[in-house]
Design a protein around this motif. Structure first.
Motif, PDB file in Angstrom:
ATOM      1  N   ILE A 160       0.842  -1.197   0.000  1.00  0.00           N
ATOM      2  CA  ILE A 160       0.000   0.000   0.000  1.00  0.00           C
ATOM      3  C   ILE A 160       0.877   1.246   0.000  1.00  0.00           C
ATOM      4  CG2 ILE A 160      -1.670   1.342   1.343  1.00  0.00           C
ATOM      5  CD1 ILE A 160      -2.879  -1.375   2.210  1.00  0.00           C
ATOM      6  N   SER A 161       1.914   1.258   0.836  1.00  0.00           N
ATOM      7  CA  SER A 161       2.826   2.403   0.881  1.00  0.00           C
ATOM      8  C   SER A 161       3.541   2.585  -0.450  1.00  0.00           C
ATOM      9  CB  SER A 161       3.865   2.216   1.986  1.00  0.00           C
ATOM     10  OG  SER A 161       3.248   2.237   3.243  1.00  0.00           O
ATOM     11  N   ASP A 162       3.984   1.485  -1.051  1.00  0.00           N
ATOM     12  CA  ASP A 162       4.633   1.554  -2.361  1.00  0.00           C
ATOM     13  C   ASP A 162       3.683   2.117  -3.411  1.00  0.00           C
ATOM     14  OD1 ASP A 162       6.971   0.499  -1.346  1.00  0.00           O
ATOM     15  OD2 ASP A 162       6.593  -1.537  -2.086  1.00  0.00           O
ATOM     16  N   GLN A 163       2.426   1.653  -3.374  1.00  0.00           N
ATOM     17  CA  GLN A 163       1.434   2.126  -4.334  1.00  0.00           C
ATOM     18  C   GLN A 163       1.139   3.604  -4.110  1.00  0.00           C
ATOM     19  OE1 GLN A 163       0.102   0.512  -7.035  1.00  0.00           O
ATOM     20  NE2 GLN A 163      -0.631   2.565  -7.490  1.00  0.00           N
ATOM     21  N   ARG A 164       1.004   4.008  -2.865  1.00  0.00           N
ATOM     22  CA  ARG A 164       0.730   5.423  -2.568  1.00  0.00           C
ATOM     23  C   ARG A 164       1.893   6.298  -3.035  1.00  0.00           C
ATOM     24  NH1 ARG A 164      -1.960   6.393   2.730  1.00  0.00           N
ATOM     25  NH2 ARG A 164      -3.757   6.020   1.417  1.00  0.00           N
TER      26      ARG A 164
ATOM     27  N   ARG B  21       3.458   9.888  -9.743  1.00  0.00           N
ATOM     28  CA  ARG B  21       2.733  10.093 -11.008  1.00  0.00           C
ATOM     29  C   ARG B  21       1.980  11.424 -10.986  1.00  0.00           C
ATOM     30  NH1 ARG B  21       2.259   4.560 -10.802  1.00  0.00           N
ATOM     31  NH2 ARG B  21       0.332   4.596  -9.601  1.00  0.00           N
ATOM     32  N   SER B  22       1.359  11.719  -9.860  1.00  0.00           N
ATOM     33  CA  SER B  22       0.625  12.983  -9.727  1.00  0.00           C
ATOM     34  C   SER B  22       1.570  14.169  -9.811  1.00  0.00           C
ATOM     35  CB  SER B  22      -0.136  13.016  -8.396  1.00  0.00           C
ATOM     36  OG  SER B  22      -1.090  11.986  -8.358  1.00  0.00           O
ATOM     37  N   ALA B  23       2.731  14.042  -9.187  1.00  0.00           N
ATOM     38  CA  ALA B  23       3.725  15.114  -9.223  1.00  0.00           C
ATOM     39  C   ALA B  23       4.213  15.342 -10.651  1.00  0.00           C
ATOM     40  CB  ALA B  23       4.892  14.785  -8.302  1.00  0.00           C
ATOM     41  N   LEU B  24       4.505  14.277 -11.380  1.00  0.00           N
ATOM     42  CA  LEU B  24       4.947  14.424 -12.772  1.00  0.00           C
ATOM     43  C   LEU B  24       3.886  15.132 -13.604  1.00  0.00           C
ATOM     44  CD1 LEU B  24       6.747  11.063 -13.615  1.00  0.00           C
ATOM     45  CD2 LEU B  24       7.739  13.344 -13.668  1.00  0.00           C
TER      46      LEU B  24
ATOM     47  N   MET C   2       2.079  21.472  -3.666  1.00  0.00           N
ATOM     48  CA  MET C   2       1.940  20.192  -2.961  1.00  0.00           C
ATOM     49  C   MET C   2       0.454  19.873  -2.755  1.00  0.00           C
ATOM     50  SD  MET C   2       4.963  18.967  -2.633  1.00  0.00           S
ATOM     51  CE  MET C   2       5.595  18.068  -1.228  1.00  0.00           C
ATOM     52  N   SER C   3      -0.369  20.898  -2.569  1.00  0.00           N
ATOM     53  CA  SER C   3      -1.816  20.692  -2.386  1.00  0.00           C
ATOM     54  C   SER C   3      -2.439  20.086  -3.640  1.00  0.00           C
ATOM     55  CB  SER C   3      -2.510  22.015  -2.049  1.00  0.00           C
ATOM     56  OG  SER C   3      -2.044  22.517  -0.835  1.00  0.00           O
ATOM     57  N   GLU C   4      -2.075  20.633  -4.806  1.00  0.00           N
ATOM     58  CA  GLU C   4      -2.619  20.113  -6.059  1.00  0.00           C
ATOM     59  C   GLU C   4      -2.106  18.702  -6.344  1.00  0.00           C
ATOM     60  OE1 GLU C   4      -4.956  21.285  -8.129  1.00  0.00           O
ATOM     61  OE2 GLU C   4      -5.272  22.905  -6.696  1.00  0.00           O
ATOM     62  N   ILE C   5      -0.856  18.458  -6.023  1.00  0.00           N
ATOM     63  CA  ILE C   5      -0.288  17.113  -6.204  1.00  0.00           C
ATOM     64  C   ILE C   5      -1.044  16.127  -5.324  1.00  0.00           C
ATOM     65  CG2 ILE C   5       1.772  15.687  -5.801  1.00  0.00           C
ATOM     66  CD1 ILE C   5       3.406  18.256  -6.654  1.00  0.00           C
TER      67      ILE C   5
ATOM     68  N   ALA D 200      12.665  12.731  -6.935  1.00  0.00           N
ATOM     69  CA  ALA D 200      12.124  11.363  -6.956  1.00  0.00           C
ATOM     70  C   ALA D 200      11.277  11.140  -8.208  1.00  0.00           C
ATOM     71  CB  ALA D 200      11.305  11.103  -5.697  1.00  0.00           C
ATOM     72  N   SER D 201      10.531  12.158  -8.626  1.00  0.00           N
ATOM     73  CA  SER D 201       9.714  12.049  -9.842  1.00  0.00           C
ATOM     74  C   SER D 201      10.597  11.872 -11.066  1.00  0.00           C
ATOM     75  CB  SER D 201       8.849  13.298 -10.018  1.00  0.00           C
ATOM     76  OG  SER D 201       7.965  13.455  -8.945  1.00  0.00           O
ATOM     77  N   CYS D 202      11.666  12.654 -11.126  1.00  0.00           N
ATOM     78  CA  CYS D 202      12.609  12.535 -12.249  1.00  0.00           C
ATOM     79  C   CYS D 202      13.268  11.161 -12.263  1.00  0.00           C
ATOM     80  CB  CYS D 202      13.665  13.638 -12.177  1.00  0.00           C
ATOM     81  SG  CYS D 202      13.009  15.273 -12.544  1.00  0.00           S
ATOM     82  N   GLU D 203      13.638  10.671 -11.097  1.00  0.00           N
ATOM     83  CA  GLU D 203      14.252   9.341 -11.017  1.00  0.00           C
ATOM     84  C   GLU D 203      13.286   8.278 -11.522  1.00  0.00           C
ATOM     85  OE1 GLU D 203      15.376   9.174  -6.885  1.00  0.00           O
ATOM     86  OE2 GLU D 203      17.351  10.031  -7.286  1.00  0.00           O
ATOM     87  N   MET D 204      12.002   8.393 -11.150  1.00  0.00           N
ATOM     88  CA  MET D 204      11.002   7.432 -11.610  1.00  0.00           C
ATOM     89  C   MET D 204      10.861   7.509 -13.131  1.00  0.00           C
ATOM     90  SD  MET D 204       6.943   7.073 -10.731  1.00  0.00           S
ATOM     91  CE  MET D 204       6.413   8.364 -11.853  1.00  0.00           C
ATOM     92  N   LYS D 205      10.819   8.729 -13.664  1.00  0.00           N
ATOM     93  CA  LYS D 205      10.683   8.906 -15.113  1.00  0.00           C
ATOM     94  C   LYS D 205      11.897   8.331 -15.841  1.00  0.00           C
ATOM     95  CE  LYS D 205       8.480  10.313 -18.672  1.00  0.00           C
ATOM     96  NZ  LYS D 205       7.333   9.545 -19.106  1.00  0.00           N
TER      97      LYS D 205
END
Length: 197
Positions: free
Chosen positions: A4-8, A14-17, A30-33, A57-62
Motif C-alpha cells: 500500500i505504501s509503495d502504491q501510494r 505520477r501525480s507530481a509528474l 503540494m496541495s494540487e499534487i 524522486a519524480s525525475c528518477e522514476m521517469k
C-alpha cells in the motif's frame, strides 16, 4: 514499505509528474499534487519532505521508466533499423517535452548532483542495451561483424537530434528519422541488409 505504501508513493510520483508537466515546477503545489493523488497534503509530506525532494524522486522514476521503454524497443522482434527508428522518435518526442533551462534553474546544486548520478547510470545501462542489440543484429547478419560495438552504440545513441531532423524536413525528406537511421547505418549494415533498407 508495504504494498500500500509503495502504491501510494507511486501515485504521488505520477501525480507530481503530471502537475510539474502541467504547471511547471514553480506553479505546481503540494496541495494540487495531493489532490490529484486523492490524498491529503500532509500525506505527501510523510513521503517527501519538500517539493524539491519530490521533484528529484519524480525525475528518477521517469528515468527508470525511460530505461524500460528503451529496453522494450531494443528487445522487439524487429530489425535493428526499425528499433533505431523507434528509439530516435521516442527520444525526440521526450526532448520536445522538456525545458532543460527550467530543469537547471529549479534544481538546487545538490539535487542536480543526485540526478547526475541517476542519469550516468541510465547512460551506461542504455549503452549496454544497445550494445546487446548490435550484437544480436551482427548475429542475424544485419550488421557487419567488423565494428567496435561500444563505439557504434555511442554514436547511434547520439542520433536523436531535433535540429538535424528539422533540417531534413526542410530539405523535403518525408521520413526524416528513417533517412537519418539509414545514413547512420550505411557502411555497418551487411550488403543483404543494405539492399532491404
Amino acid at each position: 514499505m508495504s504494498k500500500i505504501s509503495d502504491q501510494r508513493r507511486a501515485d504521488i510520483l505520477r501525480s507530481a509528474l503530471a502537475e510539474f508537466g502541467l504547471r511547471g515546477v514553480d506553479g505546481a503545489s503540494m496541495s494540487e499534487i495531493a489532490a490529484r493523488a486523492g490524498i491529503g497534503k500532509s500525506t505527501v509530506y510523510e513521503y517527501f519532505s519538500s517539493k524539491t525532494e519530490l521533484l528529484v524522486a519524480s525525475c528518477e522514476m521517469k528515468i527508470r521508466q525511460m530505461k524500460e521503454e528503451i529496453a522494450s524497443i531494443f528487445n522487439r522482434d524487429s530489425s535493428f533499423s526499425e528499433q533505431m527508428e523507434l528509439y530516435v522518435e521516442m527520444m525526440l518526442e521526450m526532448a520536445g517535452n522538456v525545458d532543460f533551462n527550467e530543469v537547471v534553474r529549479v534544481f538546487p546544486r545538490d539535487s542536480i548532483d543526485e540526478l547526475e548520478t541517476v542519469v550516468d547510470d541510465l547512460t551506461g545501462d542504455v549503452a549496454a542495451i544497445v550494445e546487446q542489440a548490435i550484437l544480436r543484429a551482427q548475429a542475424t547478419g544485419e550488421l557487419t561483424k567488423d565494428l567496435d560495438v561500444s563505439i557504434a552504440a555511442a554514436i547511434l545513441l547520439g542520433l536523436p537530434n531535433p535540429h538535424l531532423i528539422l533540417r531534413l524536413r526542410q530539405l523535403g525528406k518525408e521520413q526524416p528519422v528513417k533517412a537519418l537511421v539509414n545514413l547512420a547505418l550505411r557502411g555497418i549494415r551487411t550488403a543483404d541488409a543494405e539492399e532491404n533498407a
